[in-house]
Design a protein around this motif. Structure first.
Motif, PDB file in Angstrom:
ATOM      1  N   GLY A  22       0.124   4.061   0.698  1.00  0.00           N
ATOM      2  CA  GLY A  22       1.281   3.223   0.373  1.00  0.00           C
ATOM      3  C   GLY A  22       1.424   3.038  -1.120  1.00  0.00           C
ATOM      4  N   ARG A  23       2.313   2.127  -1.484  1.00  0.00           N
ATOM      5  CA  ARG A  23       2.505   1.831  -2.896  1.00  0.00           C
ATOM      6  C   ARG A  23       3.034   0.418  -3.073  1.00  0.00           C
ATOM      7  N   ALA A  48       8.110  -1.862   4.867  1.00  0.00           N
ATOM      8  CA  ALA A  48       8.472  -2.205   3.493  1.00  0.00           C
ATOM      9  C   ALA A  48       8.733  -3.706   3.403  1.00  0.00           C
ATOM     10  N   ARG A 104       7.588  -5.082  -4.469  1.00  0.00           N
ATOM     11  CA  ARG A 104       7.916  -4.310  -3.263  1.00  0.00           C
ATOM     12  C   ARG A 104       6.690  -3.530  -2.839  1.00  0.00           C
ATOM     13  N   THR A 124       9.731  -6.759   0.485  1.00  0.00           N
ATOM     14  CA  THR A 124      10.150  -7.092  -0.872  1.00  0.00           C
ATOM     15  C   THR A 124      10.143  -8.604  -1.030  1.00  0.00           C
ATOM     16  N   GLU A 147       5.247  -0.824   0.075  1.00  0.00           N
ATOM     17  CA  GLU A 147       5.580   0.122   1.141  1.00  0.00           C
ATOM     18  C   GLU A 147       4.276   0.661   1.704  1.00  0.00           C
TER      19      GLU A 147
END
Length: 67
Positions: A39-40, A2, A54, A4, A56
């Protein structure tokens, strides 16, 4: 995995930028590529409020041939 990224810049309308007719493919392309591998990518922004992106991405743990 992850990641950000935040800034305190001018901000923008995420719905406009994330559409294919928003004038660019940067964030839209990131979202599409992340989705292909499970993912996203989430984008939060507002004019005058900065932006947070963000991402992930799932990471598989692989065992090397040497153990």
């Amino acid at each position: 995995l992850a990641v950000t990224v935040r800034d305190d810049g001018r901000g923008f309308d995420p719905a406009r930028i994330m559409s294919t007719d928003g004038g660019g493919l940067g964030l839209f392309g990131m979202k599409e590529r992340a989705g292909y591998i499970g993912g996203r990518v989430e984008v939060a922004s507002a004019r005058g409020k900065g932006t947070t992106v963000r991402a992930e991405i799932p990471v598989r743990e692989e065992i090397s041939p040497r153990g």
